[in-house]
Design an enzyme around this catalytic site. Structure first.
Site, PDB file in Angstrom:
ATOM      1  N   GLU A  40      66.714  61.642  28.877  1.00 51.77           N
ATOM      2  CA  GLU A  40      66.093  62.959  28.893  1.00 51.77           C
ATOM      3  C   GLU A  40      66.551  63.743  27.670  1.00 51.77           C
ATOM      4  OE1 GLU A  40      65.454  66.551  32.143  1.00 51.77           O
ATOM      5  OE2 GLU A  40      67.415  65.595  32.020  1.00 51.77           O
ATOM      6  N   LYS A 113      57.874  66.191  34.703  1.00 55.29           N
ATOM      7  CA  LYS A 113      58.967  66.376  35.663  1.00 55.29           C
ATOM      8  C   LYS A 113      58.565  67.333  36.786  1.00 55.29           C
ATOM      9  CE  LYS A 113      63.927  67.510  35.619  1.00 55.29           C
ATOM     10  NZ  LYS A 113      65.026  67.979  34.721  1.00 55.29           N
ATOM     11  N   CYS A 153      65.723  62.873  35.814  1.00 56.38           N
ATOM     12  CA  CYS A 153      66.959  63.609  36.086  1.00 56.38           C
ATOM     13  C   CYS A 153      67.005  64.232  37.488  1.00 56.38           C
ATOM     14  CB  CYS A 153      67.173  64.654  34.993  1.00 56.38           C
ATOM     15  SG  CYS A 153      68.882  65.256  34.890  1.00 56.38           S
TER      16      CYS A 153
END
Length: 272
Positions: A40, A113, A153
């Site tokens: 990321e 995301k 993440c």
């Protein structure tokens, strides 16, 4: 097949970060990897949270995407571009996006995301919602490795996302976990996702101290469907590489056919 996760300590310089990423991709390919995952924010961890606006690209355009496509074509491999900021129609807002490039350099999947991270402990105030727009869709892609699920993440804390993927063979988790949350939760969450979904998990992390003094946990790793850690790099730049075996997937799923045994409970009963 061999797959690899790249660990970086990204700076505020886009050019420097792309050069490091290219060299580490080359290293992974020389080690035999046919799929490479970047972390990321591989392209930039800036001094300020608004720095990402300066490098944000339109989908399908720009030096970051051109670099990833060129590397995929050069080596004939799959590259998952960690995450990069893509422009949106909202002022001062970007998406945090993973692009999966196929061996001829074309984008095979895009994932924005879903879960935006926030953390407040009295000394640090992190809130991705200030500069980002959350995605809306779960994304998987079919490859010669099998079905691949995309996540980024903070998504790791939401198991329902991975269940929605149905049966996947590999989950990708590019990340920039903080030292605090990483020490407490990183490995246990990764291993849990591998065990409960009976698949490989490949996690590429940021791992060191950045120009803005943020400290990231590192520990990029490959985990097999039984939850065993195949390979791990604690800190610093480098490559984690390991085998992804279809035979291992079959063996685990046959030994404990948990995915077939899954039942969805009905509404909670009201006690009388």
């Amino acid at each position: 097949m061999k797959i690899a996760a790249i660990q970086m300590v990204s700076s505020s310089s886009l050019a420097d970060n792309l050069a490091v990423a290219e060299n580490l991709v080359d290293e992974a390919v020389h080690g035999g990897a046919a799929l490479v995952l970047l972390p990321e924010y591989f392209c930039q961890i800036g001094l300020h949270e608004t720095d990402k606006f300066e490098i944000a690209e339109a989908f399908g355009e720009g030096p970051i995407q051109a670099c990833l496509a060129a590397k995929a074509r050069q080596h004939g491999i799959w590259i998952a571009g960690g995450s990069l900021p893509l422009a949106t129609t909202r002022a001062l807002k970007v998406t945090n996006t993973t692009l999966l490039f196929g061996p001829t350099g074309e984008v095979k999947a895009r994932y924005d995301k879903l879960h935006l991270f926030s953390y407040l402990d009295g000394t640090r105030d992190i809130d991705e919602r200030r500069t980002m727009v959350a995605g809306t869709d779960m994304v998987t892609a079919q490859t010669e490795f099998g079905r691949v699920g995309l996540s980024i993440c903070y998504d790791l804390r939401f198991p329902e996302l991975y269940r929605a993927m149905q049966q996947v063979d590999l989950i990708l988790v590019p990340s920039a976990f903080t030292q605090t949350t990483g020490r407490a939760h990183w490995e246990v969450l990764l291993r849990a996702r591998a065990i409960e979904n009976q698949c490989y998990v490949l996690a590429a992390a940021q791992g060191g101290t950045h120009a803005n003094q943020r400290q990231t946990f590192g520990h990029s790793m490959l985990i097999d469907p039984w939850g065993d850690v195949v390979a791990c790099l604690p800190q610093g730049e480098g490559v984690v590489i390991g085998e992804m075996s279809q035979a291992r997937l079959r063996s685990v799923r046959e030994a404990i056919p948990a995915l077939k045994h899954r039942r969805i409970p009905g509404p909670a009963a009201i006690a009388l």
